[in-house]
Design an enzyme around this catalytic site. Sequence first.
Site, PDB file in Angstrom:
ATOM      1  N   PRO A  10       0.793  -1.237   0.000  1.00  0.00           N
ATOM      2  CA  PRO A  10       0.000   0.000   0.000  1.00  0.00           C
ATOM      3  C   PRO A  10       0.826   1.289   0.000  1.00  0.00           C
ATOM      4  O   PRO A  10       1.865   1.369   0.661  1.00  0.00           O
ATOM      5  CB  PRO A  10      -0.832  -0.101   1.284  1.00  0.00           C
ATOM      6  CG  PRO A  10      -0.145  -1.114   2.132  1.00  0.00           C
ATOM      7  CD  PRO A  10       0.512  -2.073   1.174  1.00  0.00           C
ATOM      8  N   ASN A  11       0.336   2.241  -0.739  1.00  0.00           N
ATOM      9  CA  ASN A  11       0.867   3.611  -0.839  1.00  0.00           C
ATOM     10  C   ASN A  11       2.173   3.717  -1.629  1.00  0.00           C
ATOM     11  O   ASN A  11       2.662   4.823  -1.869  1.00  0.00           O
ATOM     12  CB  ASN A  11       1.053   4.250   0.556  1.00  0.00           C
ATOM     13  CG  ASN A  11      -0.264   4.335   1.299  1.00  0.00           C
ATOM     14  OD1 ASN A  11      -1.242   4.845   0.758  1.00  0.00           O
ATOM     15  ND2 ASN A  11      -0.317   3.820   2.509  1.00  0.00           N
ATOM     16  N   TYR A  23      11.404   8.757   1.632  1.00  0.00           N
ATOM     17  CA  TYR A  23      11.482   7.784   0.530  1.00  0.00           C
ATOM     18  C   TYR A  23      12.204   8.308  -0.715  1.00  0.00           C
ATOM     19  O   TYR A  23      12.435   7.538  -1.652  1.00  0.00           O
ATOM     20  CB  TYR A  23      10.070   7.319   0.148  1.00  0.00           C
ATOM     21  CG  TYR A  23       9.347   6.662   1.296  1.00  0.00           C
ATOM     22  CD1 TYR A  23       9.798   5.454   1.821  1.00  0.00           C
ATOM     23  CD2 TYR A  23       8.227   7.262   1.886  1.00  0.00           C
ATOM     24  CE1 TYR A  23       9.161   4.857   2.899  1.00  0.00           C
ATOM     25  CE2 TYR A  23       7.575   6.669   2.960  1.00  0.00           C
ATOM     26  CZ  TYR A  23       8.053   5.473   3.462  1.00  0.00           C
ATOM     27  OH  TYR A  23       7.422   4.875   4.523  1.00  0.00           O
ATOM     28  N   ASN A  75       7.716  -5.786  -1.047  1.00  0.00           N
ATOM     29  CA  ASN A  75       7.745  -4.682  -0.096  1.00  0.00           C
ATOM     30  C   ASN A  75       6.323  -4.589   0.454  1.00  0.00           C
ATOM     31  O   ASN A  75       5.448  -4.013  -0.192  1.00  0.00           O
ATOM     32  CB  ASN A  75       8.156  -3.366  -0.770  1.00  0.00           C
ATOM     33  CG  ASN A  75       8.246  -2.232   0.251  1.00  0.00           C
ATOM     34  OD1 ASN A  75       7.772  -2.359   1.382  1.00  0.00           O
ATOM     35  ND2 ASN A  75       8.860  -1.133  -0.141  1.00  0.00           N
ATOM     36  N   ALA A  78       3.142  -0.803   4.775  1.00  0.00           N
ATOM     37  CA  ALA A  78       2.570  -0.755   6.137  1.00  0.00           C
ATOM     38  C   ALA A  78       2.107  -2.124   6.624  1.00  0.00           C
ATOM     39  O   ALA A  78       2.102  -2.391   7.835  1.00  0.00           O
ATOM     40  CB  ALA A  78       1.417   0.236   6.169  1.00  0.00           C
ATOM     41  N   HIS A 101      12.624  -3.060   1.881  1.00  0.00           N
ATOM     42  CA  HIS A 101      12.112  -1.749   2.286  1.00  0.00           C
ATOM     43  C   HIS A 101      13.022  -0.663   1.749  1.00  0.00           C
ATOM     44  O   HIS A 101      14.251  -0.813   1.775  1.00  0.00           O
ATOM     45  CB  HIS A 101      12.040  -1.633   3.810  1.00  0.00           C
ATOM     46  CG  HIS A 101      11.113  -2.642   4.407  1.00  0.00           C
ATOM     47  ND1 HIS A 101       9.752  -2.498   4.365  1.00  0.00           N
ATOM     48  CD2 HIS A 101      11.361  -3.830   5.009  1.00  0.00           C
ATOM     49  CE1 HIS A 101       9.194  -3.556   4.929  1.00  0.00           C
ATOM     50  NE2 HIS A 101      10.150  -4.391   5.321  1.00  0.00           N
TER      51      HIS A 101
HETATM   52  C1  DQA Z   1       8.275   0.819   3.782  1.00  0.00           C
HETATM   53  C2  DQA Z   1       8.395   1.018   5.295  1.00  0.00           C
HETATM   54  C3  DQA Z   1       7.044   0.859   5.974  1.00  0.00           C
HETATM   55  O1  DQA Z   1       7.172   1.051   7.380  1.00  0.00           O
HETATM   56  C4  DQA Z   1       6.058   1.869   5.441  1.00  0.00           C
HETATM   57  O2  DQA Z   1       4.780   1.667   6.006  1.00  0.00           O
HETATM   58  C5  DQA Z   1       5.989   1.907   3.953  1.00  0.00           C
HETATM   59  C6  DQA Z   1       7.213   1.735   3.173  1.00  0.00           C
HETATM   60  C7  DQA Z   1       9.605   1.109   3.042  1.00  0.00           C
HETATM   61  O3  DQA Z   1       9.726   0.668   1.909  1.00  0.00           O
HETATM   62  O4  DQA Z   1      10.481   1.783   3.587  1.00  0.00           O
HETATM   63  O5  DQA Z   1       4.939   2.154   3.381  1.00  0.00           O
HETATM   64  O6  DQA Z   1       7.932  -0.533   3.520  1.00  0.00           O
END
Ligand code: DQA
Length: 146
Positions: A10-11, A23, A75, A78, A101
């Site tokens: 997600p996201n 990021y 990945n 969350a 990650h």
């Molecule tokens: C993530 C780290 C997670 O804690 C976060 O919720 C993300 C991205 C990362 O790629 O650093 O959405 O997976």
Amino acid sequence: MPKILVIHGPNLNLLGAREIDVYGKITIDEINGALKKSGKEKDADIEIMQSNHEGEIVDVIGKAKKNKINAILINPAAYTHTSVAIRDAIAACGVPAVEVHISNIYAREEFRHTSLIAPVAKGQVSGFGKTSYLLGLEAAIELAKK
Ligand code: DQA
């Protein structure tokens, strides 16, 4: 040819616009392009999906074996910290998984220090941005050949 399934949680579709201080400016398309290029160089077939929905991710992991996937690069975003369902899917699917990650989850808020996925993954790469994915892909291809 080894077949690798890349799953973005997600996201991650918002990369490039989302929390740039954490990021960076890289977009999901740029990451996917780098993965495809690396896959080509290593003679691996790379399939990529992104979903904001836990059940959809569980479904695709559950079908991995049937779809002749040899390794999963995930990945979980969350869901890393919350999803027993994705953890169980990885444990059940019979296909090795590598967790990646972009950020270093251990250098961030405490709730991110626990990965429910790590115990069922073959290994984890965290904190190197796009390079986390590329290192993870290398590991996934090695696992896929076993
Ligand atoms: C993530 C780290 C997670 O804690 C976060 O919720 C993300 C991205 C990362 O790629 O650093 O959405 O997976």
